[in-house]
Design an enzyme around this catalytic site. Sequence first.
Site, PDB file in Angstrom:
ATOM      1  N   HIS A  13      37.536  25.055  38.341  1.00 24.15           N
ATOM      2  CA  HIS A  13      38.532  25.111  39.415  1.00 24.15           C
ATOM      3  C   HIS A  13      38.665  26.481  40.066  1.00 24.15           C
ATOM      4  O   HIS A  13      39.530  26.664  40.915  1.00 24.15           O
ATOM      5  CB  HIS A  13      39.911  24.709  38.902  1.00 24.15           C
ATOM      6  CG  HIS A  13      40.022  23.285  38.492  1.00 24.15           C
ATOM      7  ND1 HIS A  13      40.454  22.301  39.342  1.00 24.15           N
ATOM      8  CD2 HIS A  13      39.734  22.676  37.328  1.00 24.15           C
ATOM      9  CE1 HIS A  13      40.455  21.139  38.699  1.00 24.15           C
ATOM     10  NE2 HIS A  13      40.013  21.348  37.471  1.00 24.15           N
ATOM     11  N   LYS A  19      45.868  34.214  48.014  1.00 23.88           N
ATOM     12  CA  LYS A  19      46.364  33.209  48.970  1.00 23.88           C
ATOM     13  C   LYS A  19      47.002  33.872  50.196  1.00 23.88           C
ATOM     14  O   LYS A  19      47.304  33.229  51.184  1.00 23.88           O
ATOM     15  CB  LYS A  19      47.360  32.277  48.285  1.00 23.88           C
ATOM     16  CG  LYS A  19      46.729  31.460  47.145  1.00 23.88           C
ATOM     17  CD  LYS A  19      47.758  30.582  46.456  1.00 23.88           C
ATOM     18  CE  LYS A  19      47.255  29.904  45.200  1.00 23.88           C
ATOM     19  NZ  LYS A  19      46.451  28.693  45.459  1.00 23.88           N
ATOM     20  N   THR A  45      44.700  21.774  47.760  1.00 23.37           N
ATOM     21  CA  THR A  45      45.028  20.358  47.906  1.00 23.37           C
ATOM     22  C   THR A  45      46.260  20.209  48.791  1.00 23.37           C
ATOM     23  O   THR A  45      46.437  19.168  49.438  1.00 23.37           O
ATOM     24  CB  THR A  45      45.287  19.698  46.534  1.00 23.37           C
ATOM     25  OG1 THR A  45      46.077  20.590  45.746  1.00 23.37           O
ATOM     26  CG2 THR A  45      43.990  19.414  45.821  1.00 23.37           C
ATOM     27  N   LYS A  86      47.552  17.515  51.962  1.00 19.18           N
ATOM     28  CA  LYS A  86      48.860  16.855  52.075  1.00 19.18           C
ATOM     29  C   LYS A  86      49.467  17.118  53.456  1.00 19.18           C
ATOM     30  O   LYS A  86      50.066  16.234  54.065  1.00 19.18           O
ATOM     31  CB  LYS A  86      49.794  17.332  50.957  1.00 19.18           C
ATOM     32  CG  LYS A  86      49.249  16.983  49.559  1.00 19.18           C
ATOM     33  CD  LYS A  86      49.945  17.717  48.418  1.00 19.18           C
ATOM     34  CE  LYS A  86      49.105  17.623  47.151  1.00 19.18           C
ATOM     35  NZ  LYS A  86      49.570  18.509  46.062  1.00 19.18           N
ATOM     36  N   LYS A 135      52.831  27.148  48.246  1.00 17.85           N
ATOM     37  CA  LYS A 135      51.791  27.140  47.209  1.00 17.85           C
ATOM     38  C   LYS A 135      52.172  28.239  46.230  1.00 17.85           C
ATOM     39  O   LYS A 135      53.085  29.025  46.515  1.00 17.85           O
ATOM     40  CB  LYS A 135      50.409  27.416  47.798  1.00 17.85           C
ATOM     41  CG  LYS A 135      50.389  28.631  48.748  1.00 17.85           C
ATOM     42  CD  LYS A 135      49.020  28.880  49.361  1.00 17.85           C
ATOM     43  CE  LYS A 135      48.676  27.978  50.510  1.00 17.85           C
ATOM     44  NZ  LYS A 135      47.631  27.017  50.246  1.00 17.85           N
ATOM     45  N   ARG A 136      51.471  28.326  45.095  1.00 21.07           N
ATOM     46  CA  ARG A 136      51.774  29.414  44.179  1.00 21.07           C
ATOM     47  C   ARG A 136      51.576  30.757  44.865  1.00 21.07           C
ATOM     48  O   ARG A 136      50.748  30.887  45.778  1.00 21.07           O
ATOM     49  CB  ARG A 136      50.877  29.319  42.928  1.00 21.07           C
ATOM     50  CG  ARG A 136      51.315  28.229  41.995  1.00 21.07           C
ATOM     51  CD  ARG A 136      52.734  28.435  41.497  1.00 21.07           C
ATOM     52  NE  ARG A 136      52.807  29.605  40.650  1.00 21.07           N
ATOM     53  CZ  ARG A 136      52.707  29.574  39.323  1.00 21.07           C
ATOM     54  NH1 ARG A 136      52.572  28.426  38.695  1.00 21.07           N
ATOM     55  NH2 ARG A 136      52.786  30.673  38.614  1.00 21.07           N
TER      56      ARG A 136
HETATM   57  C1  F58 Z   1      43.465  25.384  41.444  1.00 23.36           C
HETATM   58  N1  F58 Z   1      43.520  26.112  40.209  1.00 23.36           N
HETATM   59  C2  F58 Z   1      42.630  26.091  42.490  1.00 23.36           C
HETATM   60  N2  F58 Z   1      44.604  26.774  38.296  1.00 23.36           N
HETATM   61  O1  F58 Z   1      43.124  27.400  42.690  1.00 23.36           O
HETATM   62  C3  F58 Z   1      42.716  25.289  43.780  1.00 23.36           C
HETATM   63  O2  F58 Z   1      41.882  25.846  44.758  1.00 23.36           O
HETATM   64  C4  F58 Z   1      42.271  23.849  43.521  1.00 23.36           C
HETATM   65  O3  F58 Z   1      42.504  23.054  44.633  1.00 23.36           O
HETATM   66  C5  F58 Z   1      43.044  23.261  42.357  1.00 23.36           C
HETATM   67  O4  F58 Z   1      42.923  24.095  41.212  1.00 23.36           O
HETATM   68  C6  F58 Z   1      42.563  21.879  41.980  1.00 23.36           C
HETATM   69  O5  F58 Z   1      41.179  21.875  41.802  1.00 23.36           O
HETATM   70  C7  F58 Z   1      44.655  26.134  39.494  1.00 23.36           C
HETATM   71  O6  F58 Z   1      45.671  25.568  39.892  1.00 23.36           O
HETATM   72  C8  F58 Z   1      45.624  26.972  37.457  1.00 23.36           C
HETATM   73  O7  F58 Z   1      46.768  26.778  37.783  1.00 23.36           O
HETATM   74  C9  F58 Z   1      45.279  27.444  36.048  1.00 23.36           C
HETATM   75  C10 F58 Z   1      46.428  27.201  35.110  1.00 23.36           C
HETATM   76  C11 F58 Z   1      46.110  27.721  33.727  1.00 23.36           C
HETATM   77  C12 F58 Z   1      45.668  29.161  33.712  1.00 23.36           C
HETATM   78  C13 F58 Z   1      44.567  29.420  34.685  1.00 23.36           C
HETATM   79  C14 F58 Z   1      44.863  28.886  36.079  1.00 23.36           C
END
Ligand code: F58
Length: 817
Positions: A356, A550, A652, A656, A544-545
């Site tokens: 990811h 970002k 994602t 949306k 978003k986070r």
């Molecule tokens: C996200 N990763 C990507 N990781 O940043 C985003 O581009 C993508 O659309 C999404 O995954 C789905 O594929 C992400 O959200 C985390 O939150 C992890 C949580 C645990 C620690 C490392 C990051």
Amino acid sequence: MKTGFDKEVFKKSVIYNVKSQFRKTLEEATPEQVYQAVCYAVKDVIIDEWIATHKEYEKQDSKTLYYLSMEFLMGRALGNNIINIMARDEIKEALDEMGFDLNLIEDQEPDAALGNGGLGRLAACFLDSLATLGYPAYGCGIRYRYGMFKQKIVDGYQVEVPDEWLKNGNPFEVRRSEYATEVKFGGYVRTVWENGREKFVQEGYQSVMAVPYDLPVVGYGNNVVNTLRIWDAQPINTFSLDAFDRGDYQKAVEQENLAKNICEVLYPNDNHYAGKELRLRQQYFFISASVQRAVLKYMEKHDDVRKFYEKNVFQLNDTHPTVAVAELMRILLDDYGLTWDEAWEVTTKTCAYTNHTIMAEALEKWPIELFSRLLPRIYQIVEEINRRFIIQIQQKYPGDQQKIAKMAIIYDGQVKMAHMAIAGSFSVNGVAQLHTEILKKQELKDFYEMMPEKFNNKTNGITQRRFLLHGNPLLADWVTSKIGDEWITDLSAISKLKLYVDDEKCQHEFMNIKYQNKIRLAKYIKEHNGIDVDPRSIFDVQVKRLHEYKRQLMNILHVMYLYNQLKDNPEMDMVPRTFIFGAKAAAGYKRAKLTIKLINSVADVINNDPTINGKIKVVFIEDYRVSNAEIIFAAADVSEQISTASKEASGTGNMKFMLNGALTLGTMDGANVEIVEEVGADHAFIFGTSSDEIIRMEHDRSYNPMEIFNNDQDIRRVLMQLINGYYSPQDPELFRDIYNSLLNTQSSDRADTYFILKDFKMYADAQRRINEAYKDEQWWARTAMLNTASSGKFSSDRTIEEYVRDIWHLEKVKVEV
Ligand code: F58
């Protein structure tokens, strides 16, 4: 259309549940109690389908997917379940008749926030699609006692408040103590000889009982109910006199504490891994329990564990569940006596891995010392996997030490989880075309060259059932009135809307719905922020986070720039704009938290400046989460997707927004590329440095933001306002760190790591194009509708069908009740 829902029975059930759960009549019950009672009444309906589904799976002996994930960001269940059992209208009516408003009842439910952001929400969308498509699947995760923290904004700063989502219990869950499973940590491994074979026994360990709680995952209108199984940890023997008597006092206390800690809290980091011992414990805990259960379940009906992979597939959601590779090996070797080669064949035909992110700081590496101390038997197995993998590398690249250095699973005193995931899986996928290409050409280049057949792309998707049907009922009904309801289970059908994009009446209806949704959001903002926003202004949204890559910072710097322009020229021709932000920052991520403070400080100044006639408003929505996201997406005109190209694996949220008719303002990053491909470049606002160019500049270190600062007075002015107290008069130094991050080379970091100044003017130009475009109402309406109409590809149903076709090879099951 499903029938069989009986409104009168339902009403009686609600009344009965209020009585039996709370000893109250309906009139006496609190809204929260009514909510609970409604859930129990809905659960009654679901339970029969749930049982029937699993009977059917057993009967057909279907292949089962285990989606292994540390995170499932489910949001609220009630509204979604009601929609998916196709009883929304009846239940709304029933509640009306009883004097309750379904929306208010839904608002009683806390979000199940067992995830951080995109990765966790993707897992939740996948479960929805799997059930709706009728595929046998379990989600396996952790029942965190505290999910993602709740965010309060106090004096402009983020304050984290614990999320006690289980405080009043979870009406939909079912505790399955009959499937409790022991998970062992620590101790040492003793080798014994048994029947002429070496056997490995873990001794002196501590253990916990993993107890599963099952949550129903309801398919849309098809009677299928799958299971999200989340594990709770309990002490093996509750702290007992027994142990005390045997002098095991210390051990009993330790085991109790161990169990208490494991499931206490979700690590709130997004795209950054916490190398904490407890995190590895969490990983092994839920993986060991899930894998043990999967094997036991299989062996109940089959006799040859060598064929396990024919009926089971494990999808590893990022590297966090990678210890599954070693755990499955352990079970096959130690419990079933398979040879290494037999066990490895089963394992590598069972496991598949999704990547990811390419962000280096998100790649999990565990110190050998920690790993081997916590998981001694697992570590032995990892060593052997590594030894054999290195032999393979040597065979392929004789004498090339570099290859070993770059690809070994154990290297430099660390266990590299991504390398183990790749070695132990038959499939490795990225989450958008561009991301997968970058994996193949850059980040995982060596692995791709060695085993190209494993690599594939699965562009992410989202469920239209939650993000249109539930989140935007006005638009959902309108779409259905135009093209029928096929889109609900086949989003590609939404392209039929293209027939109407030039129809002026339709354009009006579409934009009127957007306006209604903007009023709904404005009301939410007024209630939660006390800020008045004008629903006729452009709603420009970045939710978003919060992460530097970002570039929320670029967005707010642009707001500062625009404000300067407006101050210089109050007559400036500009459509009023409401800049809406929503973001949680990881609790320990200082710069991200400071960015939140900056956004709020800028908001304070601008929102209270009467001289600009309300042309700009800035709103930071507190506690961004799945439930308010649904309201936000529905109301957006502009979708900010402005990550540094190459950094956002997919995104994602972008999908949306598109589904809800917002126009993308974005870089050519992640799935934005595919969004533009679908809707056409003329119907999005694309800007910025390409990913190739970014990657090149990262390598040759040619980028120098100071040049831009020196040559561009607009940018200079904005940056100076970060350090002259313009937005923080009491503390002019407050935003110095942000200023420094853009201009000064500190330690190892390059200045402006995320190329904000590089892209700034192109971003401002794209923003100007939006301002102009919005004035052409007809163009905007047509383009907004075209975005919705072109979003068919981005359904998680499509994504799941691709996983099934290329990786999982599951078969659809029909369930009758
Ligand atoms: C996200 N990763 C990507 N990781 O940043 C985003 O581009 C993508 O659309 C999404 O995954 C789905 O594929 C992400 O959200 C985390 O939150 C992890 C949580 C645990 C620690 C490392 C990051």
